[in-house]
Design a protein around this motif. Structure first.
Motif, short mmCIF file in Angstrom:
data_model
loop_
_atom_site.label_atom_id
_atom_site.label_comp_id
_atom_site.label_asym_id
_atom_site.label_seq_id
_atom_site.Cartn_x
_atom_site.Cartn_y
_atom_site.Cartn_z
N TRP A 56 0.84 -1.20 0.00
CA TRP A 56 0.00 0.00 0.00
C TRP A 56 0.87 1.25 0.00
O TRP A 56 0.52 2.24 -0.62
N TYR A 59 2.11 1.26 -3.82
CA TYR A 59 1.10 1.37 -4.87
C TYR A 59 -0.18 2.07 -4.43
O TYR A 59 -1.12 2.16 -5.20
N ASN A 61 -1.00 5.25 -3.85
CA ASN A 61 -1.40 6.43 -4.62
C ASN A 61 -1.89 6.06 -6.01
O ASN A 61 -2.82 6.67 -6.53
N THR A 62 -1.27 5.06 -6.61
CA THR A 62 -1.70 4.61 -7.94
C THR A 62 -3.12 4.05 -7.88
O THR A 62 -3.95 4.37 -8.74
N VAL A 63 -3.39 3.22 -6.90
CA VAL A 63 -4.73 2.65 -6.75
C VAL A 63 -5.75 3.75 -6.46
O VAL A 63 -6.84 3.76 -7.03
N ASN A 64 -5.40 4.67 -5.62
CA ASN A 64 -6.30 5.77 -5.29
C ASN A 64 -6.59 6.62 -6.52
O ASN A 64 -7.74 7.02 -6.75
N ASP A 65 -5.57 6.88 -7.33
CA ASP A 65 -5.78 7.69 -8.53
C ASP A 65 -6.63 6.95 -9.56
O ASP A 65 -7.37 7.58 -10.32
N MET A 66 -6.52 5.63 -9.63
CA MET A 66 -7.33 4.87 -10.59
C MET A 66 -8.82 4.96 -10.26
O MET A 66 -9.65 5.01 -11.15
N TYR A 67 -9.16 4.97 -8.99
CA TYR A 67 -10.56 4.94 -8.59
C TYR A 67 -11.12 6.30 -8.20
O TYR A 67 -12.28 6.41 -7.85
N TYR A 68 -10.30 7.33 -8.25
CA TYR A 68 -10.77 8.67 -7.94
C TYR A 68 -11.42 9.24 -9.19
O TYR A 68 -10.81 9.31 -10.24
#
Length: 101
Positions: A56, A59, A61-68
């Motif tokens: 976490w 990755y 920030n990447t996951v957060n940006d994908m679902y934001y």
């Protein structure tokens, strides 16, 4: 009177915790199969939590940006009304009108 009851209650809790810890340490030091399984499962749990933490951290920030959802609208990028529901809505209205007639 209340102070002696509080002290007695706290001493019972302390004795219970101490006896539990003593039994736990005795079982931990024994070479029993259930203790070995417990050690393996505990190690796996700790390893998994550490791996999730580091994954976490890397990755997250990447996951957060994908679902934001970005953009303007009701929920970010979504439009105020879904375009595929307009046909269904008009068909439902026509059905109701023909039923009333």
């Amino acid at each position: 009177m209340e102070e002696s009851w509080d002290f007695e209650f706290l001493s019972r809790i302390a004795d219970s915790c101490l006896s539990f810890l003593t039994e736990f340490v005795d079982d931990w030091l024994a070479n029993d199969m259930r203790v070995s399984i417990f050690k393996i499962l505990l190690s796996w749990l700790i390893f998994s939590l550490i791996a999730i933490h580091f994954a976490w951290k890397v990755y997250g920030n990447t996951v957060n940006d994908m679902y934001y959802r970005q953009g303007s609208g009701q929920n970010g990028g979504t439009p105020d009304a879904a375009p595929h529901l307009s046909g269904l809505d008009s068909k439902a209205r026509d059905t109701l009108k023909s039923h009333r007639d």
